[in-house]
Design a protein around this motif. Structure first.
Motif, PDB file in Angstrom:
ATOM      1  N   ARG A 162       4.725   6.901   2.014  1.00  0.00           N
ATOM      2  CA  ARG A 162       4.432   7.111   3.436  1.00  0.00           C
ATOM      3  C   ARG A 162       4.274   8.603   3.733  1.00  0.00           C
ATOM      4  NH1 ARG A 162       8.819   4.860   7.161  1.00  0.00           N
ATOM      5  NH2 ARG A 162       9.699   6.887   6.862  1.00  0.00           N
ATOM      6  N   GLU A 163       5.167   9.428   3.198  1.00  0.00           N
ATOM      7  CA  GLU A 163       5.110  10.863   3.468  1.00  0.00           C
ATOM      8  C   GLU A 163       3.875  11.513   2.846  1.00  0.00           C
ATOM      9  OE1 GLU A 163       8.907  12.472   2.320  1.00  0.00           O
ATOM     10  OE2 GLU A 163       9.950  11.371   3.891  1.00  0.00           O
ATOM     11  N   ILE A 164       3.546  11.136   1.633  1.00  0.00           N
ATOM     12  CA  ILE A 164       2.359  11.704   0.972  1.00  0.00           C
ATOM     13  C   ILE A 164       1.089  11.254   1.689  1.00  0.00           C
ATOM     14  CG2 ILE A 164       1.003  11.712  -1.165  1.00  0.00           C
ATOM     15  CD1 ILE A 164       3.627  13.432  -1.176  1.00  0.00           C
ATOM     16  N   ALA A 165       1.046   9.997   2.123  1.00  0.00           N
ATOM     17  CA  ALA A 165      -0.127   9.495   2.859  1.00  0.00           C
ATOM     18  C   ALA A 165      -0.335  10.302   4.139  1.00  0.00           C
ATOM     19  CB  ALA A 165       0.033   8.016   3.171  1.00  0.00           C
ATOM     20  N   LYS A 166       0.745  10.642   4.844  1.00  0.00           N
ATOM     21  CA  LYS A 166       0.628  11.442   6.072  1.00  0.00           C
ATOM     22  C   LYS A 166       0.079  12.841   5.771  1.00  0.00           C
ATOM     23  CE  LYS A 166       4.257   9.247   8.779  1.00  0.00           C
ATOM     24  NZ  LYS A 166       5.612   9.400   9.328  1.00  0.00           N
ATOM     25  N   GLN A 167       0.489  13.399   4.634  1.00  0.00           N
ATOM     26  CA  GLN A 167      -0.010  14.717   4.250  1.00  0.00           C
ATOM     27  C   GLN A 167      -1.487  14.657   3.845  1.00  0.00           C
ATOM     28  OE1 GLN A 167       2.416  16.420   1.161  1.00  0.00           O
ATOM     29  NE2 GLN A 167       4.276  16.293   2.377  1.00  0.00           N
ATOM     30  N   LYS A 168      -1.848  13.668   3.054  1.00  0.00           N
ATOM     31  CA  LYS A 168      -3.215  13.578   2.535  1.00  0.00           C
ATOM     32  C   LYS A 168      -4.207  13.031   3.556  1.00  0.00           C
ATOM     33  CE  LYS A 168      -2.589  13.482  -2.359  1.00  0.00           C
ATOM     34  NZ  LYS A 168      -3.727  13.932  -3.104  1.00  0.00           N
ATOM     35  N   ARG A 169      -3.741  12.161   4.439  1.00  0.00           N
ATOM     36  CA  ARG A 169      -4.610  11.548   5.448  1.00  0.00           C
ATOM     37  C   ARG A 169      -3.924  11.602   6.809  1.00  0.00           C
ATOM     38  NH1 ARG A 169      -4.744   9.388   0.782  1.00  0.00           N
ATOM     39  NH2 ARG A 169      -2.985   8.019   1.178  1.00  0.00           N
ATOM     40  N   TYR A 211       0.783  -1.226   0.000  1.00  0.00           N
ATOM     41  CA  TYR A 211       0.000   0.000   0.000  1.00  0.00           C
ATOM     42  C   TYR A 211       0.818   1.281   0.000  1.00  0.00           C
ATOM     43  CZ  TYR A 211       0.533   0.635   5.077  1.00  0.00           C
ATOM     44  OH  TYR A 211       1.027   0.841   6.331  1.00  0.00           O
ATOM     45  N   ARG A 212       2.057   1.281   0.418  1.00  0.00           N
ATOM     46  CA  ARG A 212       2.847   2.520   0.356  1.00  0.00           C
ATOM     47  C   ARG A 212       3.182   2.841  -1.100  1.00  0.00           C
ATOM     48  NH1 ARG A 212       1.509   4.552   5.025  1.00  0.00           N
ATOM     49  NH2 ARG A 212       2.352   3.441   6.779  1.00  0.00           N
ATOM     50  N   ASN A 213       3.681   1.842  -1.813  1.00  0.00           N
ATOM     51  CA  ASN A 213       4.006   2.038  -3.229  1.00  0.00           C
ATOM     52  C   ASN A 213       2.746   2.290  -4.043  1.00  0.00           C
ATOM     53  OD1 ASN A 213       6.821   1.617  -2.907  1.00  0.00           O
ATOM     54  ND2 ASN A 213       6.502  -0.577  -2.908  1.00  0.00           N
ATOM     55  N   GLY A 214       1.752   1.444  -3.871  1.00  0.00           N
ATOM     56  CA  GLY A 214       0.505   1.592  -4.616  1.00  0.00           C
ATOM     57  C   GLY A 214      -0.260   2.837  -4.227  1.00  0.00           C
ATOM     58  N   THR A 263       9.741   5.426  -3.705  1.00  0.00           N
ATOM     59  CA  THR A 263       8.311   5.123  -3.702  1.00  0.00           C
ATOM     60  C   THR A 263       7.762   4.755  -2.333  1.00  0.00           C
ATOM     61  OG1 THR A 263       8.693   2.824  -4.379  1.00  0.00           O
ATOM     62  CG2 THR A 263       8.328   4.449  -6.122  1.00  0.00           C
ATOM     63  N   TRP A 264       8.474   3.924  -1.583  1.00  0.00           N
ATOM     64  CA  TRP A 264       7.956   3.530  -0.269  1.00  0.00           C
ATOM     65  C   TRP A 264       8.009   4.718   0.693  1.00  0.00           C
ATOM     66  CZ3 TRP A 264       9.063   2.993   4.904  1.00  0.00           C
ATOM     67  CH2 TRP A 264       8.185   2.173   5.624  1.00  0.00           C
ATOM     68  N   LYS A 265       9.157   5.363   0.737  1.00  0.00           N
ATOM     69  CA  LYS A 265       9.300   6.535   1.617  1.00  0.00           C
ATOM     70  C   LYS A 265       8.366   7.654   1.166  1.00  0.00           C
ATOM     71  CE  LYS A 265      13.063   9.583   3.278  1.00  0.00           C
ATOM     72  NZ  LYS A 265      12.430  10.300   4.216  1.00  0.00           N
ATOM     73  N   GLY A 266       8.332   7.913  -0.124  1.00  0.00           N
ATOM     74  CA  GLY A 266       7.449   8.948  -0.649  1.00  0.00           C
ATOM     75  C   GLY A 266       5.984   8.625  -0.407  1.00  0.00           C
TER      76      GLY A 266
END
Length: 152
Positions: free
Chosen positions: A128-135, A48-51, A123-126
């Motif tokens: 995770r970071e984008i998910a924290k920003q969006k949710r 789910y981090r990459n996807g 992708t994995w790190k990105g």
């Protein structure tokens, strides 16, 4: 029309095995001095981090009606079982797109990064970071998976 072979409709994902392999290769090579062959044949991790990164950046989108009936969640995100066709397609497309992303990064930076390096640093790190920003309330994926953590 001949009948399809048993299992021809299945898309296998071995995320935990792949993750373990990626995690063990570096110490095996550095500590034991062994050479591990075939790493270029490893696929990206359909997790789910990459996807999620691909969905969050609209590289991948759900087809209209793909999740017409899903379990409501407090976050209003679709929550689907791992066997749902939308999840299977999301994971399969994630593997394909990770190869494309890795190729693009290698070409842009003119450096032969391994897929594992691209996954870990981009992708994995990105994702995770984008998910924290969006949710920020959950930091979770844009599509929730009914799972105990062993599937996605």
């Amino acid at each position: 029309k001949s009948p399809a072979a048993a299992g021809a409709d299945l898309v296998p994902f071995h995320k935990l095995t792949q993750w373990t392999t990626y995690s063990l290769v570096e110490p095996i090579e550095k500590v034991l001095g062994w050479e591990v062959e075939g790493m270029e044949d490893m696929t990206g991790l359909p997790e789910y981090r990459n996807g999620g990164l691909l969905v969050d950046f609209d590289v991948l989108t759900l087809r209209p009606g793909a999740v017409s009936s899903y379990r409501e969640t407090p976050t209003s995100l679709p929550k689907l079982p791992p066997s749902h066709p939308a999840i299977i397609e999301w994971r399969a497309m994630t593997v394909i797109e990770l190869d494309r992303i890795a190729d693009g990064i290698r070409k842009q930076l003119n450096f032969p990064f391994t897929l594992a390096q691209v996954l870990e640093s981009a992708t994995w790190k990105g994702g995770r970071e984008i998910a924290k920003q969006k949710r920020p309330e959950t930091g979770g994926p844009p599509i929730e998976i009914e799972s105990d953590g062993t599937v996605f």
